[in-house]
Enzyme design. Sequence first.
Site, PDB file in Angstrom:
ATOM      1  N   ASP A  97       0.831  -1.200   0.000  1.00  0.00           N
ATOM      2  CA  ASP A  97       0.000   0.000   0.000  1.00  0.00           C
ATOM      3  C   ASP A  97       0.867   1.253   0.000  1.00  0.00           C
ATOM      4  OD1 ASP A  97       0.970  -0.556   2.538  1.00  0.00           O
ATOM      5  OD2 ASP A  97      -0.943  -0.336   3.571  1.00  0.00           O
ATOM      6  N   ASP A 100       7.051   3.975   3.507  1.00  0.00           N
ATOM      7  CA  ASP A 100       7.373   5.167   4.290  1.00  0.00           C
ATOM      8  C   ASP A 100       8.874   5.156   4.569  1.00  0.00           C
ATOM      9  OD1 ASP A 100       7.450   7.291   6.010  1.00  0.00           O
ATOM     10  OD2 ASP A 100       6.006   6.515   7.437  1.00  0.00           O
ATOM     11  N   LYS A 128       6.251   7.626   0.074  1.00  0.00           N
ATOM     12  CA  LYS A 128       6.425   8.933   0.710  1.00  0.00           C
ATOM     13  C   LYS A 128       7.798   9.476   0.367  1.00  0.00           C
ATOM     14  CE  LYS A 128       3.286   8.748   4.604  1.00  0.00           C
ATOM     15  NZ  LYS A 128       3.137   8.862   6.066  1.00  0.00           N
TER      16      LYS A 128
HETATM   17  P1  IMP Z   1       7.701   1.651   6.578  1.00  0.00           P
HETATM   18  O1  IMP Z   1       8.291   0.406   7.145  1.00  0.00           O
HETATM   19  O2  IMP Z   1       8.090   2.868   7.383  1.00  0.00           O
HETATM   20  O3  IMP Z   1       7.968   1.825   5.112  1.00  0.00           O
HETATM   21  O4  IMP Z   1       6.151   1.578   6.829  1.00  0.00           O
HETATM   22  C1  IMP Z   1       5.334   0.812   6.038  1.00  0.00           C
HETATM   23  C2  IMP Z   1       4.018   0.532   6.695  1.00  0.00           C
HETATM   24  O5  IMP Z   1       3.661   1.556   7.636  1.00  0.00           O
HETATM   25  C3  IMP Z   1       2.913   0.510   5.675  1.00  0.00           C
HETATM   26  O6  IMP Z   1       2.731  -0.776   5.130  1.00  0.00           O
HETATM   27  C4  IMP Z   1       1.737   1.002   6.483  1.00  0.00           C
HETATM   28  O7  IMP Z   1       1.136  -0.092   7.136  1.00  0.00           O
HETATM   29  C5  IMP Z   1       2.317   1.926   7.527  1.00  0.00           C
HETATM   30  N1  IMP Z   1       2.237   3.348   7.124  1.00  0.00           N
HETATM   31  C6  IMP Z   1       3.239   4.154   6.733  1.00  0.00           C
HETATM   32  N2  IMP Z   1       2.813   5.396   6.449  1.00  0.00           N
HETATM   33  C7  IMP Z   1       1.475   5.377   6.647  1.00  0.00           C
HETATM   34  C8  IMP Z   1       0.438   6.376   6.484  1.00  0.00           C
HETATM   35  O8  IMP Z   1       0.636   7.525   6.102  1.00  0.00           O
HETATM   36  N3  IMP Z   1      -0.815   5.954   6.775  1.00  0.00           N
HETATM   37  C9  IMP Z   1      -1.125   4.690   7.188  1.00  0.00           C
HETATM   38  N4  IMP Z   1      -0.180   3.723   7.342  1.00  0.00           N
HETATM   39  C10 IMP Z   1       1.115   4.068   7.072  1.00  0.00           C
HETATM   40 MG    MG Z   2      -0.336  -0.769   8.150  1.00  0.00          MG
END
Ligand code: IMP
Ligand code: MG
Length: 175
Positions: A97, A100, A128
């Site tokens: 989805d 981040d 992002k």
């Molecule tokens: P990462 O490991 O920081 O890349 O985070 C990934 C996961 O964090 C995604 O699969 C989402 O479940 C959650 N996430 C990151 N940013 C958002 C946001 O803006 N809204 C909702 N969920 C987010």
């Molecule tokens: Mg999530």
Amino acid sequence: MNVEKVLISADEIAAKLEEMGKAITADYQNKDLLIVGVLKGAFIVMADLARQIELPVEFDFMAVSSYGAATQTSGVVRILKDLDQEIAGRHVLIVEDIIDSGLTLNYLLKSLRVRRPESLEVAALLVKEGIERTPLDVKYTGFTIGPDFVIGYGLDYAGKFRNLPYIGVMDQSSL
Ligand code: IMP
Ligand code: MG
């Protein structure tokens, strides 16, 4: 809690997924494709993207731990549900989805690479920007967005709002 504004409309998402589906269809001609959705967030993107792919694809799912109720990454990734099948020699496409910090995906890629898939690529609806992250090779990106916390189209805040048909920005004052 309120949705402050619609960042990406349902129509814009549909058009983008159609585009991504076409690219994937072209790239995986005559290949045996396994699409891996990362639960829970990817379930809606996966369902809609898959219907834009004109190939006899197979599906599997993984579940990893994410934020809980907070809006910042914990840096801790845990596999809650692994794949049902072996991926050695398979063409694997991970559907996410949102990316981040990239920590979740980075961990997933590492743990899947050692299983020796024939190929391993990533399709993410949202990436992002402006965030320090592990450099990741995301082959199919939908939209690059700013650092706001977004909800809808599979994305949750504290488990809710996944069913919004658009991507919305949360009213931060209500967080
Ligand atoms: P990462 O490991 O920081 O890349 O985070 C990934 C996961 O964090 C995604 O699969 C989402 O479940 C959650 N996430 C990151 N940013 C958002 C946001 O803006 N809204 C909702 N969920 C987010
Ligand atoms: Mg999530």
